[in-house]
Design an enzyme around this catalytic site. Sequence first.
Site, mmCIF file in Angstrom:
data_model
loop_
_atom_site.group_PDB
_atom_site.id
_atom_site.type_symbol
_atom_site.label_atom_id
_atom_site.label_comp_id
_atom_site.label_asym_id
_atom_site.label_seq_id
_atom_site.Cartn_x
_atom_site.Cartn_y
_atom_site.Cartn_z
ATOM 1 N N GLY A 98 8.525 2.350 -12.413
ATOM 2 C CA GLY A 98 9.022 2.193 -13.645
ATOM 3 C C GLY A 98 8.753 0.762 -13.932
ATOM 4 O O GLY A 98 9.325 -0.133 -14.711
ATOM 5 N N SER A 128 8.194 -1.171 -18.287
ATOM 6 C CA SER A 128 9.147 -1.546 -19.304
ATOM 7 C C SER A 128 10.282 -2.191 -18.783
ATOM 8 O O SER A 128 10.585 -2.174 -17.597
ATOM 9 C CB SER A 128 9.235 -0.468 -20.177
ATOM 10 O OG SER A 128 10.077 0.214 -19.701
ATOM 11 N N GLY A 129 10.980 -2.832 -19.440
ATOM 12 C CA GLY A 129 12.173 -3.467 -19.112
ATOM 13 C C GLY A 129 12.229 -4.257 -17.912
ATOM 14 O O GLY A 129 11.473 -5.240 -17.582
ATOM 15 N N ILE A 130 13.122 -4.206 -16.965
ATOM 16 C CA ILE A 130 13.390 -5.001 -15.971
ATOM 17 C C ILE A 130 12.108 -4.624 -14.853
ATOM 18 O O ILE A 130 11.944 -5.578 -13.982
ATOM 19 C CB ILE A 130 14.625 -4.843 -15.003
ATOM 20 C CG1 ILE A 130 15.121 -3.576 -14.686
ATOM 21 C CG2 ILE A 130 15.813 -5.577 -16.191
ATOM 22 C CD1 ILE A 130 16.176 -3.274 -13.851
ATOM 23 N N GLY A 131 11.806 -3.546 -15.037
ATOM 24 C CA GLY A 131 10.512 -3.289 -14.167
ATOM 25 C C GLY A 131 9.443 -4.176 -14.341
ATOM 26 O O GLY A 131 8.695 -4.895 -13.712
ATOM 27 N N LEU A 189 7.815 10.688 -11.059
ATOM 28 C CA LEU A 189 8.915 11.094 -10.192
ATOM 29 C C LEU A 189 9.526 12.317 -10.331
ATOM 30 O O LEU A 189 10.217 12.687 -9.426
ATOM 31 C CB LEU A 189 9.749 9.793 -10.184
ATOM 32 C CG LEU A 189 9.362 8.514 -9.570
ATOM 33 C CD1 LEU A 189 10.363 7.274 -10.016
ATOM 34 C CD2 LEU A 189 9.267 8.585 -8.097
ATOM 35 N N ASN A 214 12.523 0.999 -8.952
ATOM 36 C CA ASN A 214 13.351 0.758 -10.253
ATOM 37 C C ASN A 214 13.181 1.887 -11.188
ATOM 38 O O ASN A 214 14.230 1.766 -12.090
ATOM 39 C CB ASN A 214 12.490 -0.567 -10.801
ATOM 40 C CG ASN A 214 12.790 -0.886 -12.432
ATOM 41 O OD1 ASN A 214 13.605 -1.436 -12.493
ATOM 42 N ND2 ASN A 214 11.699 -0.331 -13.014
ATOM 43 N N SER A 222 23.384 1.388 -9.506
ATOM 44 C CA SER A 222 24.163 1.130 -10.782
ATOM 45 C C SER A 222 25.642 0.935 -10.452
ATOM 46 O O SER A 222 26.156 1.573 -9.784
ATOM 47 C CB SER A 222 23.753 1.855 -12.075
ATOM 48 O OG SER A 222 24.806 1.803 -13.146
ATOM 49 N N TYR A 272 27.502 20.813 -16.854
ATOM 50 C CA TYR A 272 26.960 19.513 -16.924
ATOM 51 C C TYR A 272 27.534 18.434 -17.382
ATOM 52 O O TYR A 272 28.197 18.550 -18.758
ATOM 53 C CB TYR A 272 25.630 19.823 -17.596
ATOM 54 C CG TYR A 272 24.756 18.476 -17.638
ATOM 55 C CD1 TYR A 272 23.953 18.099 -16.477
ATOM 56 C CD2 TYR A 272 24.600 17.870 -18.873
ATOM 57 C CE1 TYR A 272 23.118 16.922 -16.444
ATOM 58 C CE2 TYR A 272 23.826 16.862 -18.898
ATOM 59 C CZ TYR A 272 23.233 16.274 -17.842
ATOM 60 O OH TYR A 272 22.258 15.096 -17.890
#
Length: 319
Positions: A29, A32-35, A82, A108, A160, A180
């Site tokens: 990952g 983008s983002g924290i990856g 994944l 990540n 998380s 669900y």
Amino acid sequence: MARQFVFKTTAEEVTVGLDLKGKSAVVTGGNSGIGLETCRVLSKAGVEVYLCARNKEMGEGAVKAIRDEFPEAKLYLHTLNLADLVQVQQSADALLKLCPHIDMVICNAGIMALPDLQRTPQGFEMQSGVNWLGHMHFVNCLLPRMKEQKTPSRIVLVSSLAHMMSGFDINDLNWEKRKYSQWGSYGQSKMANILHGVQLAKMLEGTQVRVFSLHPGNIKTNLARNLSSWMMGTFFILGPWLPKPLKTKNIPQGAATQVYAATAPELESFKKGEYLDDCKVATPKLPPNHEELAAKLWAAGEEFIQKALTSAATATEAK
């Protein structure tokens, strides 16, 4: 003097004073983002980074952005889906041919709070399939290389605070018996990340491979793309006034704990799959029988993976 980090510590601050040149990292990952920030910071520190992304175009954009800032970066794009265990196997096999030494694997990538029940190509509930099972298989494929190196290495599993929301059901990992729940499913996948780390660390006793799971913080990234507008507003706008665990971090702050988990020399003595928060060892909210659950989860994951790969092989032979 021991290094001290706080809630607002950034990933770059975590690497100050560390000699990481010559190290290699695999980051899922990473587009983008924290990856992406993790790949950027590790590249700046001289680490050879394999940026894994499901979307090749987005991955190429991420690699370009980092190389524009650090032209000398040793940064390589690697495709990884994944959700599909067959593709995970193929991707890992290809990566092992490219990367002779692996010092860090930072798991990540993830999806969050899918509003409707979705399934992977092999029939697994999507959030657990991506967040837990896909990473489990990917790591298992890379582990033999990491163990045979006989040098210190790290596996980092991004969990998380939502693991507390799971209502973890070892007998219904794929939501076939229950109604669900988008948050229940997400929480269960994040609990699975922690339990995966606990069991993997136990299995790696006597090796130089260390395992950590972590809460990165509450960060406004595209991970939250499936949340309704009112939910996002409540979650993020009120963040600064909420108790510390629910305050929001920016992306450089959000990447700090996973970079810390992957690089901090002071963590080398921790060998039980510890959980981190704000660049510190913390205590997750686990069931009393969590070690038993971790073992059962590992067995279930192995069974899921084996059945999926066997089924795919049989289908291929039949063509």
